[in-house]
Design an enzyme around this catalytic site. Structure first.
Site, PDB file in Angstrom:
ATOM      1  CG  HIS A 319      -1.930   1.326   1.339  1.00  0.00           C
ATOM      2  ND1 HIS A 319      -2.258   1.482  -0.065  1.00  0.00           N
ATOM      3  CD2 HIS A 319      -2.919   1.597   2.789  1.00  0.00           C
ATOM      4  CE1 HIS A 319      -3.245   2.020   0.422  1.00  0.00           C
ATOM      5  NE2 HIS A 319      -3.204   2.603   1.668  1.00  0.00           N
ATOM      6  CG  HIS A 358      -3.752   2.532  -9.112  1.00  0.00           C
ATOM      7  ND1 HIS A 358      -4.796   2.843  -8.867  1.00  0.00           N
ATOM      8  CD2 HIS A 358      -2.912   3.654  -8.233  1.00  0.00           C
ATOM      9  CE1 HIS A 358      -5.099   3.575  -7.010  1.00  0.00           C
ATOM     10  NE2 HIS A 358      -4.122   4.027  -7.289  1.00  0.00           N
ATOM     11  CG  ASP A 414       2.992   5.226  -4.999  1.00  0.00           C
ATOM     12  OD1 ASP A 414       3.531   6.427  -3.856  1.00  0.00           O
ATOM     13  OD2 ASP A 414       2.491   4.457  -5.752  1.00  0.00           O
TER      14      ASP A 414
END
Length: 509
Positions: A319, A358, A414
């Protein structure tokens, strides 16, 4: 000269903070507005789903709501006989299950859209501040000038952390992971604020909007202070008191870098970059940790424990640890020349590409676009990270390769954030903390929303039982151990240390 109403409100906030009594400040409720619950129509999907059960030949009609959802409980009526308990929906990972209705954020993964209360994330990142966004998420509308001023003042006044919590942090090892510190400290706040614990003060305590708002302000205010204390603990330095004269992100950097010098001021451009990163990470609907927060809150537990549990979920590498994995990947690639070989390794499933793809987005993550543009701003101040060239070239190579395009694998939030955090001097183990600080706004928004939702029930998912149907107890001496016993049923062997062997070799008189 008569004191203005706004000054009275500020004094009331400060008084409530100092007293920590049961009476909460009336100023919070006065200056915070509630959300406008109107939603732009997307076209009604209301209708009826007709199901033909070929096992029995029966027909069932299941209502479909305006927003295209069906109630899972309606499937319980589909049975084969009196002993049948009805159909269950098997959905590992909740890939297509909506346990809540929410008006906080909207995601269209196919189009690459993220909106906070209807506002595009790109607009908020360009024009807003984190505290303004936190207010929007919490109360549904952008604040007026006076509302924002009072909100910022209240958060600032609640930024100090109880000494007992700081003592807990200082008692931890220097190499304690800062996320572990954050989880522990956030949970400890529950002990230091028993006035807000339903288990101690009654289940209806959160019916008071004043009580709710005070906990929201406490957590938003204290989160960066706890995070800074965890950071300083890694360096063997004592915690620094927050400043009451700096904006939110500036104050966080001040606590990290001032070394107790009260006149120190962080670089405003770096503080603005961090504030934008906070905006981008503030909320993302029902992700794993937010779902954990709502799950815990459904039991009636205090908000500090619910938030601590959410941070614990964020601690999981699947996560919250993706940006650290991206840095490791880019470091392993090393140079632009090695990218073609790496790409082939990914396509042959010999290498793993982090920062792409994602669970929700099947398009370019809108947050990633904003973060990519922030990189040059940071590098112009602290120097360019050589891995940025590798990252840009890797993105270009992937987005021009049919393998990734067909699978709709695009950079996510990210992919570039880790490079920016590293350039700003943060160690990789602190990256997830920088994710957790702003996500408090999302957790608290969902907590607040769940308290007002009449459909909120204690979360108690079903299971599909796959074990032995029935067997009876056998005394231990009569049990037969067979060679085909499952390996998973056997107790794992725990290695005995040399220190244990030394102790066992001794004797006591």
């Amino acid at each position: 000269m008569e004191i203005s109403e706004r000054v009275r409100a500020r004094l009331a906030v400060l008084s409530g903070h100092l007293s920590e009594g049961k009476q909460d400040s009336p100023a919070i409720e006065r200056w915070c507005t509630s959300a406008d619950t109107s939603v732009a129509p997307l076209g009604s999907l209301k209708g009826t789903l007709t199901i033909v059960d070929e096992r029995t030949g029966k027909n069932y009609k299941v209502p479909v709501s305006d927003d295209g959802t069906v109630k899972a409980v309606d499937f319980k009526k589909i049975v084969t006989g009196k002993e049948d308990k009805g159909l269950k929906l098997y959905d590992p990972g909740y890939l297509n299950t909506a346990p809540v209705r929410s008006s906080i954020s909207y995601i269209d993964g196919d189009e690459g859209i993220l909106r906070y209360r209807g506002y595009p994330i790109e607009e908020m990142a360009e024009n807003s501040t984190f505290l303004e966004v936190a207010y929007l998420l919490m109360y549904g509308n952008l604040p007026s000038e006076s509302q924002l001023s009072d909100w910022e003042f209240a958060v600032s006044q609640h930024s100090a952390v109880p000494q007992g919590v700081l003592d807990i942090i200082q008692s931890m090892p220097h190499d304690a992971h800062p996320m572990g510190v954050l989880v522990s400290a956030m949970s400890a706040l529950s002990i230091f604020h028993p006035d807000a614990n339903p288990a101690l003060r009654g289940q209806d305590i959160y019916d008071s909007k004043q009580v709710r708002d005070k906990q929201i302000i406490r957590i938003i205010g204290k989160a960066p202070t706890i995070a800074a204390a965890a950071y300083l603990r890694m360096a063997g330095r004592p915690p620094v008191l927050p400043s009451g004269n700096l904006p939110y992100a500036d104050n966080f950097l001040y606590m990290l870098d001032s070394l107790g010098n009260r006149s120190y001021k962080p670089n405003p451009r770096l503080a603005r970059v961090l504030d934008i990163l906070f905006i981008l990470h503030a909320e993302h609907e029902m992700n794993c940790s937010t779902a954990a927060a709502r799950h815990l809150a459904s039991s009636g537990v205090d908000v500090y424990t619910a938030v601590a549990g959410a941070v614990g979920a964020l601690y999981g590498p699947l996560h919250g640890g993706a940006n650290e994995a991206v840095l490791k990947m880019l470091s392993e690639i090393g140079t632009v020349e090695n990218i073609p070989e790496f790409i082939e390794g990914v396509k042959n499933r010999k290498r793993k590409m982090s920062g792409f793809g994602h669970r929700v987005y099947k398009n370019y993550d809108p947050r990633a676009k904003v973060i990519k543009n922030l990189a040059d701003e940071v590098f112009s101040i602290v120097g360019k990270d050589p891995l940025i060239e590798v990252a840009v070239a890797l993105e270009k190579a992937a987005l021009s390769d049919d393998y990734f395009v067909k699978r709709k694998l695009y950079p996510n939030v990210d992919f570039y954030s880790g490079l920016i955090y590293r350039a700003m001097g943060f160690p990789p183990e602190f990256f997830t903390v920088l994710f957790a600080i702003p996500r408090m706004a999302g957790y608290l928004s969902h907590w607040k929303e769940s308290l007002d939702d009449p459909d909120t029930k204690i979360m108690r998912p079903q299971q599909v039982y796959t074990g032995v149907w029935l067997r009876h107890y056998t005394p231990v001496r009569e049990r037969i151990v067979t060679d085909d016993s499952k390996e998973s049923d056997k107790l794992g062997q725990v290695a005995t240390s040399n220190a244990s062997r030394r102790r066992l070799a001794g004797s006591s008189v």
